[in-house]
Scaffold this active site. Structure first.
Site, PDB file in Angstrom:
ATOM      1  N   ASP A   1      24.367  37.984  42.897  1.00  0.00           N
ATOM      2  CA  ASP A   1      23.049  37.389  43.128  1.00  0.00           C
ATOM      3  C   ASP A   1      21.959  38.245  42.486  1.00  0.00           C
ATOM      4  O   ASP A   1      22.184  39.411  42.121  1.00  0.00           O
ATOM      5  CB  ASP A   1      22.833  37.297  44.647  1.00  0.00           C
TER       6      ASP A   1
ATOM      7  N   ASP B   1      19.511  26.894  45.700  1.00  0.00           N
ATOM      8  CA  ASP B   1      19.607  27.095  47.146  1.00  0.00           C
ATOM      9  C   ASP B   1      19.384  25.780  47.876  1.00  0.00           C
ATOM     10  O   ASP B   1      19.660  25.674  49.067  1.00  0.00           O
ATOM     11  CB  ASP B   1      18.570  28.128  47.612  1.00  0.00           C
TER      12      ASP B   1
HETATM   13  C1  DGJ Z   1      19.872  33.908  47.530  1.00  0.00           C
HETATM   14  C2  DGJ Z   1      21.046  33.020  47.234  1.00  0.00           C
HETATM   15  O1  DGJ Z   1      20.673  31.990  46.403  1.00  0.00           O
HETATM   16  C3  DGJ Z   1      21.616  32.530  48.557  1.00  0.00           C
HETATM   17  O2  DGJ Z   1      22.663  31.629  48.318  1.00  0.00           O
HETATM   18  C4  DGJ Z   1      22.075  33.697  49.377  1.00  0.00           C
HETATM   19  O3  DGJ Z   1      23.155  34.315  48.734  1.00  0.00           O
HETATM   20  C5  DGJ Z   1      20.930  34.681  49.565  1.00  0.00           C
HETATM   21  N1  DGJ Z   1      20.296  35.023  48.343  1.00  0.00           N
HETATM   22  C6  DGJ Z   1      21.420  35.925  50.252  1.00  0.00           C
HETATM   23  O4  DGJ Z   1      20.467  36.886  50.323  1.00  0.00           O
END
Ligand code: DGJ
Length: 684
Positions: free
Chosen positions: A431, A501
């Site tokens: 990430d 997300d």
């Molecule tokens: C952002 C990501 O897009 C989410 O899916 C998740 O992993 C969070 N970060 C975790 O902090």
């Protein structure tokens, strides 16, 4: 396919036509325009010499053609063996500066796409500063073109924007150090009348994950110059005598089968010549993020693992929160050691107990970041990017590691390696949750600070290259607060990327449609998430959430035990559909049949296997269509002469019959309806 450039017209530079005062090089198509000498449009190359001069004029020197395609040093790039592709290298030179520019073009046997890249070498005796090195220019007459770009924000990535070209400069860009949620390193020019299946469309995509410019410029003669490359703003690269600079690669496609044809060329190209793990198994997974955020311990994860096992879900992914003292967003990035209070026995014990259940282990990491509240920051505050004399800018309570520095990369990589070796980990979600703000590196002298943003991206690429080399069986999924770095550069390292997300089904249709304009379905992470949606609050039926996620790399992001009995009863069917249709969606030819973004009512797409023996249509009605007759979805891509049976009804028609007559979808007065139809070739 080839379109002749307008070569009959001579340019009117004053030294050839001293009375001319208005056009200079505006009416002449450049293959690689440099700044100066009367080129008033966007240049691909701009530099400054030690004496301050900025003019550069490039002339053809030589060319050669050879089989295969060389890799690009330090950069992700398409690949192809000597049997699969051939490369044309054209060498240009500015004799006054002794600057050499090599333009590389690779064409492929199996896909209608051209890869372009550029290398600039300083053959002179003094250092030069490059301030623009774009990767490609495309000069065309403006035949009434529309410009298509992808734009958005967090949770609204990759929305399609289409508008007529107008005079001046227009396009997409990022200055955030990542390719970004806001724009995308891609543009298309298409005839105003082009549709999904007919009309001329040119597509340009940049294999790069940092600042970029994707721009079309219409001049006084209604010609268009489209350019693509690293954004010149803030960029500067010191080129010592004898040194060279390699710009990232651009992929160009041209289709006479409209936007669908353009997309299919990109899909084939990325699947066959860029994504290295394309054929890796794409397991179903259960991700802990929306199920419990930071609030978990060993038992809670094991309980998720048990529910995954009950349905045969292949992986449990432990998202953010398993390391350091990370119980919220304020701490511990950079301390990649298991939090034994939460997970006694560590990832090893968890992985082994999950394995006993028949479930694999995946984890989340954010290796590019550092929390001010971390042991790493306390030991090495200088590892965080910061501008001298200024407090570094926090975003999500975190700072960015200076990946331009080898010792920083080594420190991060050591930790990643230790974690991955400590337990049976099969999947890593990498990430990255903030843009670059404090773009400065103490490792570079003042005159090289303009290199920092690009060197950061090179550092990132080096890390991911090491990772996929040392852990070839690991499935890597990139992520950047959702789809903030969904680009071909990252796809070179990870065959799938978390698309957004926002996994709520209705919004996702729009995001996935935009993403599919350039990328194959196999690249998209797509999950069934919590309802009401944590992102937009919408209540969307479980079945619809499953069908919206089905085309991508499928998973769940919720606590399965909290679902209703009816919802739980649908899980085996959803997983079975993914097992059945996943391979077709990942490898077939994709046709967009209807766009919810455009009609605000329903969405539909079709995938046809490469041998045309199998096809699947997915129709998803979001809103009821009051007082309507049944819908006819005209199919595409089938073999006209083959007989296909519709699996659910047994109806048999020729490919031509299905394509011309269309597939009837009954009018149902209800929000949320989903139909999945398989057509299979009848064996005779
Ligand atoms: C952002 C990501 O897009 C989410 O899916 C998740 O992993 C969070 N970060 C975790 O902090």
């Amino acid at each position: 396919m080839s379109y002749l450039l307008r070569l009959e017209e001579r340019p009117f530079p004053p030294d050839e036509n001293p009375r001319e005062r208005a056009s200079f090089y505006d009416c002449f198509p450049f293959e690689y325009p440099a700044w100066g000498g009367g080129n008033f449009r966007e240049p691909c190359l701009r530099l400054r010499t030690a004496s301050g001069g900025g003019c550069c004029e490039l002339f053809y020197e030589k060319h050669r053609i050879f089989p295969g395609k060389p890799p690009l040093e330090g950069l992700p790039a398409a690949y192809g063996g000597p049997e699969e592709c051939a490369t044309l290298e054209i060498t240009l030179r500015d004799p006054a500066l002794d600057v050499r520019v090599d333009l590389l073009y690779t064409v492929f046997e199996d896909v209608d796409a051209i890869c372009r890249s550029v290398r600039v070498e300083n053959g002179g005796r003094e250092a030069l500063d490059l301030s623009t090195v774009l990767s490609a220019a495309l000069e065309l007459d403006n035949d009434g073109f529309d410009l298509i770009t992808l734009h958005g924000s967090w949770a609204r990535e990759q929305t399609i924007d289409r508008r007529p070209l107008s005079p001046g400069r227009q396009g997409a860009y990022s200055l955030r150090g990542i390719s970004s949620h806001q724009f995308h390193p891609f543009l298309a020019l298409c005839e105003h009348t082009a549709t999904q299946d007919q009309g001329l469309a040119y597509g340009m995509s940049l294999v790069y994950s940092g600042n970029f410019l994707a721009q079309a410029e219409v001049d006084q003669f209604d010609r268009v110059r489209a350019v693509l490359g690293i954004h010149p703003e803030g960029f500067q690269w010191r080129l010592e005598p004898g040194a060279s600079f390699q710009a990232p690669e651009a992929v160009l496609v041209c289709s006479e089968e409209g936007l669908g044809g353009m997309s299919r060329s990109f899909h084939d190209f990325f699947r066959e010549h860029l994504i290295r793990g394309q054929k890796k198994h794409r397991p179903t997974l259960l991700n802990s993020w929306e199920a419990c955020y930071f609030d978990f311990d060993h038992e809670r994860l094991l309980q998720l693992g048990r529910s995954a096992a009950r349905y045969g879900i292949e992986l449990l992914v432990v998202d953010d929160g398993w390391f350091g003292r990370r119980n919220d967003e304020t701490t511990s990035l950079g301390d990649w050691r298991v939090n034994e209070e939460k997970l006694p026995g560590g990832l090893k014990r968890l992985g082994e107990e999950l394995a006993d259940l028949g479930v694999g282990l995946g984890i989340w990491m954010e290796p590019e970041m550092i929390s001010p509240d971390s042991d790493l920051y306390r030991a090495h505050p200088d590892y965080a990017m910061a501008i001298p004399g200024r407090a570094p800018t926090l975003a999500r309570n975190q700072l960015v590691l200076d990946l331009t520095r080898k010792e920083v990369r080594d420190c991060v990589y050591r930790q990643i390696g230790q974690v991955l070796r400590s337990a049976p980990i099969r999947y890593l979600k990498w990430d990255m949750n903030r843009p670059l703000v404090d773009v400065y590196s103490p490792s570079l002298p003042p005159e090289r600070q303009g290199e920092t943003a690009h060197r950061y991206v090179l550092g990132l690429y080096e890390l991911q290259e090491r990772l996929v080399t040392d852990f070839p069986d690991l499935l890597l999924e990139n992520c950047c607060s959702g789809g903030g770095r969904f680009d071909p550069g990252m796809l070179y390292y990870s065959p799938q990327i978390w698309t957004s997300d926002n996994a709520e089904a209705v919004d996702r249709l729009v995001i996935q449609e935009g993403t599919s304009l350039v990328y194959p379905l196999s690249a998209m992470g797509a999950h069934v998430a919590v309802c009401p949606s944590h992102i937009n609050g919408r209540v969307t039926p479980f079945q619809i959430r499953g069908r919206a996620a089905l085309p991508g790399c499928f998973g769940y992001e919720l606590d399965l035990d909290k679902l209703t009995e009816e919802e739980q009863a649908l899980i085996p069917q959803q997983l079975e559909e993914y097992r059945q249709y996943g391979p077709l969606f990942r490898t077939g030819d994709c046709y967009r049949l209807a766009s919810y973004r455009e009609n605000h009512t329903y969405d539909a797409f079709l995938c046809v296997s490469k041998d045309k023996s199998l096809a699947a249509v997915s129709f998803l009605q979001v809103r009821s269509r009051a007082y309507r007759r049944s819908l006819r979805l005209r199919l595409a891509g089938l073999d006209e002469s083959i007989l296909y049976r519709r699996r659910d009804t047994g109806e048999v028609r020729s490919g031509a019959g299905w394509m011309r007559g269309g597939l009837l979808v009954e009018a149902v007065q209800s929000d949320y309806l989903s139909v999945l139809v398989t057509l299979e070739k009848i064996q005779r």
